[in-house]
Write an enzyme that holds these catalytic residues in place. Structure first.
Site, PDB file in Angstrom:
ATOM      1  N   GLU A  31       0.829  -1.124   0.063  1.00 44.42           N
ATOM      2  CA  GLU A  31      -0.093   0.036   0.049  1.00 44.42           C
ATOM      3  C   GLU A  31       0.678   1.218   0.112  1.00 44.42           C
ATOM      4  OE1 GLU A  31      -2.893   0.113  -1.239  1.00 44.42           O
ATOM      5  OE2 GLU A  31      -3.767  -1.217   0.221  1.00 44.42           O
ATOM      6  N   HIS A  32       0.275   2.290  -0.920  1.00 45.98           N
ATOM      7  CA  HIS A  32       1.233   3.295  -1.044  1.00 45.98           C
ATOM      8  C   HIS A  32       2.466   3.409  -1.159  1.00 45.98           C
ATOM      9  CE1 HIS A  32      -1.505   6.613   0.245  1.00 45.98           C
ATOM     10  NE2 HIS A  32      -2.234   5.876   1.179  1.00 45.98           N
ATOM     11  N   GLY A 116     -17.167   5.017  -3.087  1.00 42.01           N
ATOM     12  CA  GLY A 116     -16.271   5.766  -2.002  1.00 42.01           C
ATOM     13  C   GLY A 116     -16.195   4.968  -0.882  1.00 42.01           C
ATOM     14  N   GLY A 118     -13.358   2.812  -1.273  1.00 37.70           N
ATOM     15  CA  GLY A 118     -12.045   2.425  -1.433  1.00 37.70           C
ATOM     16  C   GLY A 118     -11.571   1.170  -2.120  1.00 37.70           C
ATOM     17  N   LEU A 119     -12.891   0.806  -2.993  1.00 36.13           N
ATOM     18  CA  LEU A 119     -12.462  -0.533  -3.881  1.00 36.13           C
ATOM     19  C   LEU A 119     -12.605  -0.066  -5.281  1.00 36.13           C
ATOM     20  CD1 LEU A 119     -15.380  -2.561  -1.995  1.00 36.13           C
ATOM     21  CD2 LEU A 119     -12.835  -2.589  -1.677  1.00 36.13           C
ATOM     22  N   SER A 120     -12.180   1.286  -5.458  1.00 33.33           N
ATOM     23  CA  SER A 120     -11.550   1.631  -6.697  1.00 33.33           C
ATOM     24  C   SER A 120     -12.899   1.832  -7.908  1.00 33.33           C
ATOM     25  CB  SER A 120     -10.319   0.864  -7.439  1.00 33.33           C
ATOM     26  OG  SER A 120      -9.214   1.176  -6.927  1.00 33.33           O
ATOM     27  N   SER A 122     -13.677   4.302  -9.125  1.00 35.16           N
ATOM     28  CA  SER A 122     -13.213   5.375 -10.109  1.00 35.16           C
ATOM     29  C   SER A 122     -12.308   4.722 -11.404  1.00 35.16           C
ATOM     30  CB  SER A 122     -12.550   6.695  -9.675  1.00 35.16           C
ATOM     31  OG  SER A 122     -11.941   6.288  -8.398  1.00 35.16           O
ATOM     32  N   ASP A 166      -4.513   1.046  -9.309  1.00 35.10           N
ATOM     33  CA  ASP A 166      -6.020   0.722  -9.460  1.00 35.10           C
ATOM     34  C   ASP A 166      -6.202   0.530 -10.759  1.00 35.10           C
ATOM     35  OD1 ASP A 166      -5.839   1.185  -6.932  1.00 35.10           O
ATOM     36  OD2 ASP A 166      -7.000   2.999  -6.810  1.00 35.10           O
TER      37      ASP A 166
HETATM   38  C1  GAF Z   1      -5.354   4.854  -4.017  1.00 36.85           C
HETATM   39  C2  GAF Z   1      -4.459   5.440  -5.267  1.00 36.85           C
HETATM   40  F1  GAF Z   1      -5.297   5.452  -6.301  1.00 36.85           F
HETATM   41  C3  GAF Z   1      -3.544   4.133  -5.720  1.00 36.85           C
HETATM   42  O1  GAF Z   1      -2.899   4.675  -6.853  1.00 36.85           O
HETATM   43  C4  GAF Z   1      -2.755   3.766  -4.676  1.00 36.85           C
HETATM   44  O2  GAF Z   1      -1.670   4.776  -4.257  1.00 36.85           O
HETATM   45  C5  GAF Z   1      -3.311   3.491  -3.434  1.00 36.85           C
HETATM   46  O3  GAF Z   1      -4.326   4.694  -3.072  1.00 36.85           O
HETATM   47  C6  GAF Z   1      -2.590   3.407  -1.901  1.00 36.85           C
HETATM   48  O4  GAF Z   1      -2.008   2.000  -2.246  1.00 36.85           O
HETATM   49  O5  GAF Z   1      -6.165   3.890  -4.374  1.00 36.85           O
END
Ligand code: GAF
Length: 378
Positions: A31-32, A116, A118-120, A122, A166
């Site tokens: 993550e991140h 909203g 956090g499951l992408s 978008s 994502d």
């Molecule tokens: C969000 C961002 F869109 C991803 O690119 C990623 O950085 C994530 O946060 C954290 O891992 O989903």
């Protein structure tokens, strides 16, 4: 329930030329670190966004959404450039812009990726549109190019400074596998992720706490990593080791040191997790999830009380491991649990949320699913 083709016909009076779909994702670990040239290990979830598209003879673009009661946004393609005001449709328009579309289109969007959470949702929207447009106009972009174009749409058109994880997993995932992505070169490796045959499941806990990457916290974390790289004379966090970081610590502020420590340690955890999965060692996978959460909470400080509560309650209820996923500051957590403990884990989390007066969480589960695909073409 009617099909997306029927919904298109209802909204626009004609049949679509093409229908595409793209999924949301959860990130098992990593993550991140996508914007620090790291490795990540996400998989596509079964929930996805569908788009049906038809070419028009003029330059008008009309975009409808089933979830928004077919409210139709209408623009001229010549006006589609960063800075154009709008709502959710900007995610689709941004993709038309980044892919260089110059002619008119009708589009309808329909999807079930929780918004909203956090499951992408978008990325699912962007990647479904990109997949449809790529095939409709025979543009021939590779999946890697589509990932870069959809990220460009989100960064430059929508104005969200996200990395490329994502979009990559939404486009490239394969059913049954988690996707090891290396952001140095966007290379990928499919990693079997078969929790079911070990009597395990991955519970997804939507904390219903607000999550928006536009709030500044995300950009601030990215900026810290970039300033560490400049100060230590490396291209990205990928080039650092923990030893090197410790020996050069005095060049960094305390915050920069902690941010970099998360990035460097998380990259190692991803590779350790791949190894543990190959051995079927889910106890180790669970430990790595816990360590990832602690690092995101304490070093990267992107967690929040709701996420910490979900993680702590899962572990207390017997989960092998649990952590926040995605950008943080809200959104979802995951817990790796024995199937027989699903009900008790859900109950424990609900109880902990009630005790703290948090909004009731929502629960999902998903096996690793297929990435973006064309569903129909005329
Ligand atoms: C969000 C961002 F869109 C991803 O690119 C990623 O950085 C994530 O946060 C954290 O891992 O989903």
């Amino acid at each position: 329930m009617s099909t997306i083709e029927e919904k298109f016909l209802e909204a626009f009076g004609e049949e679509p030329d093409i229908v595409a779909a793209a999924p949301g994702r959860v990130n098992l670990i990593g993550e991140h670190i996508d914007y620090s040239e790291g490795f990540v290990l996400p998989f596509a979830i079964k929930d996805r966004t569908l788009v049906a598209v038809r070419k028009r003879d003029d330059s008008t673009v009309r975009i409808a959404s089933v979830q928004r009661r077919n409210k139709i946004a209408v623009v001229d393609i010549k006006d589609v450039k960063p800075g154009l005001k709008g709502e959710w449709e900007r995610y689709a328009l941004g993709v038309l812009w980044s892919m260089g579309v110059t002619s008119g289109l009708d589009l309808i969007i329909d999807g079930n990726v929780p918004l909203g959470a956090g499951l992408s949702s978008s990325a699912a929207l962007e990647c479904s549109v990109a997949t449809a447009i790529n095939h409709l106009f025979d543009l021939g972009f590779s999946l890697e190019e589509l990932a870069r174009l959809t990220q460009k749409a989100e960064n430059q058109y929508v104005g969200v400074p996200c990395g490329i994880m994502d979009q990559s997993v939404s486009l490239m995932a394969t059913q049954g596998f988690a996707l090891l992505l290396d952001f140095r070169d966007l290379s990928t490796r499919n990693i079997p992720f078969d929790v079911a045959s070990h009597n395990l499941e991955l519970l997804i806990i939507d904390t219903q706490a607000h999550h928006a990457l536009t709030d500044g916290g995300y950009a601030e974390r990215r900026a810290s990593c970039e300033s560490v790289a400049v100060k230590l004379g490396v291209k990205s966090m990928r080039e650092l080791t923990l030893n090197q970081l410790d020996s050069e610590r005095e060049q960094l502020s305390d915050t920069e040191y902690l941010r970099a420590r998360h990035a460097v340690s998380e990259m190692t955890r991803v590779l350790d997790c791949v190894e543990a999965l190959a051995l079927g060692d889910f106890v180790r996978v669970g430990q790595l999830l816990n360590q990832s959460h602690a690092s995101l909470r304490d070093d990267y400080t992107v967690s929040c009380p709701e996420l910490n509560t979900a993680v702590d309650a899962s572990i207390a209820a017997g989960a092998l491991g649990s952590r926040m996923v995605g950008g943080g500051f809200g959104g979802s957590a995951i817990a790796l649990i024995e199937v027989s403990k699903t009900a008790q884990t859900i109950h424990a989390i609900e109880k902990a949320f009630t005790e703290k007066d948090f909004k009731a969480p929502r629960f999902f589960t998903s096996l690793p699913s297929q990435g973006a695909e064309i569903l129909a073409r005329r």
